[in-house]
Design an enzyme around this catalytic site. Structure first.
Site, PDB file in Angstrom:
ATOM      1  N   ASP A  41       1.923   1.342   2.662  1.00 49.13           N
ATOM      2  CA  ASP A  41       1.215   2.495   2.071  1.00 49.13           C
ATOM      3  C   ASP A  41       1.206   3.698   3.013  1.00 49.13           C
ATOM      4  O   ASP A  41       0.138   4.234   3.362  1.00 49.13           O
ATOM      5  CB  ASP A  41      -0.229   2.128   1.721  1.00 49.13           C
ATOM      6  N   GLU A 208      -0.909   1.977  -9.838  1.00 46.49           N
ATOM      7  CA  GLU A 208      -1.817   2.381  -8.768  1.00 46.49           C
ATOM      8  C   GLU A 208      -1.124   3.379  -7.838  1.00 46.49           C
ATOM      9  O   GLU A 208      -0.004   3.811  -8.079  1.00 46.49           O
ATOM     10  CB  GLU A 208      -2.287   1.158  -7.976  1.00 46.49           C
TER      11      GLU A 208
END
Length: 321
Positions: A41, A208
């Site tokens: 991420d 997401e």
């Protein structure tokens, strides 16, 4: 007749090969990087002082630094120890999915704290004069969600639009959401509307990690679809839609709304590069760069840093180079 049939079979074989060739060309490999490549991420920024810093899930918001965007060094963590309030959301004080930006003379680092499989979650923010690890001051909670809510307050991403400050966020539950922030505090305005930007049509609504970029007259919503965090079994991929308004509605190039499951496929796993996602976009010398992680099939599924140029077609839609 036999010669005709042979020619037809050969032509069919060539056509059968074309989709895989086209797919390979559609999804370029990440640009070569060296040094500390392990990351998850990633959020990346070019610092005002020169060089780059990347923050990520792992550690107490893991940090990497680079002078040239190619060779990366392990720089420890954003914080020496987790702020005490993080433990309200998981037993280890484990933060996820940071987002770094620069505004009002300082750097802002947003992040999420939660536990796997629950929407008892919170987004927090810290500020720094330099953006470097060890210089962050935590400012507390920005926005929260509880099990009674239909959204999940994780995966924050900031965007300024029309003189206002907005935060996209979300994971599973009802998908991608957005709230307006107070530009002074960087926290959600009291009573802010929770806008709905994207979802999937079927449970578990696997979308997401939003990130929004303004290009031309449109806002582009990038999001990670399907499943992360399973090494070479991950199915993460990046899809995109656009809107003339920051709060939507976002649609793909066919006109399908993202709240109805739309989204053009921008980048998917290929070859050794599995589960491409957890993306963000940063500006570097006037150009857009896509940062993401992938799971390396040639290194036991280790998550690594992917960087590619993000260019724009004449019709306005982005392409990964």
């Amino acid at each position: 007749m036999r010669r005709f049939r042979l020619a037809a079979l050969l032509a069919a074989a060539v056509v059968a090969l074309l989709p895989s060739t086209a797919t390979a060309a559609t999804y370029p490999d990440p640009r070569p990087v060296t040094g500390q490549q392990i990351i998850h991420d990633p959020t990346v920024i070019r610092l005002k002082s020169g060089g780059y810093v990347a923050y990520s899930t792992g550690g107490v918001i893991g940090a990497r630094t680079s002078t040239d965007r190619e060779h990366w060094e392990d720089a420890g963590n954003a914080f020496a120890t987790p702020p005490s309030w993080w433990y309200e959301y998981n037993a280890t004080g484990d933060p996820w999915a940071p987002d770094i930006s620069y505004r009002a003379g300082r750097y802002w680092l947003y992040y999420a704290v939660s536990s796997w499989g629950t929407n008892h979650s919170a987004i927090g923010v810290a500020t720094s004069p330099t953006g470097l690890p060890g210089t962050w001051t935590d400012q507390g909670k920005v926005f929260t969600s509880e099990t009674t809510d239909t959204w999940n307050a994780i995966d924050p991403a900031l965007i300024r639009a029309d003189g206002k400050l907005w935060m996209a966020f979300g994971s599973y539950w009802s998908g991608i959401r957005m709230v307006e922030l107070d530009p002074r505090t960087g926290k959600a305005l009291p009573g802010t509307t929770v806008h709905h930007l994207a979802t999937r049509p079927d449970e578990p609504y696997a979308v997401e990690g939003p990130y929004i970029v303004k290009h031309g007259r449109y806002y582009y919503l990038f999001a990670s679809y399907d499943a992360c965090c399973s090494g070479v079994n991950s199915t993460y991929k990046i899809r995109v839609g656009r809107s003339a308004s920051v709060t939507g509605p976002y649609v793909d190039s066919t006109g399908t709304p993202m709240p109805a499951g739309g989204g053009d496929l921008l980048l998917a796993g290929h070859g050794r590069y599995i589960g491409t996602g957890g993306q963000s976009v940063f500006r570097d010398r006037g150009r857009d760069v896509l940062a993401y992680h992938y799971y390396d099939a040639e290194d036991e599924g280790t998550p690594k840093l992917g960087l590619n140029d993000l260019t724009w077609q004449k019709n306005g839609w982005p392409v990964v180079r």
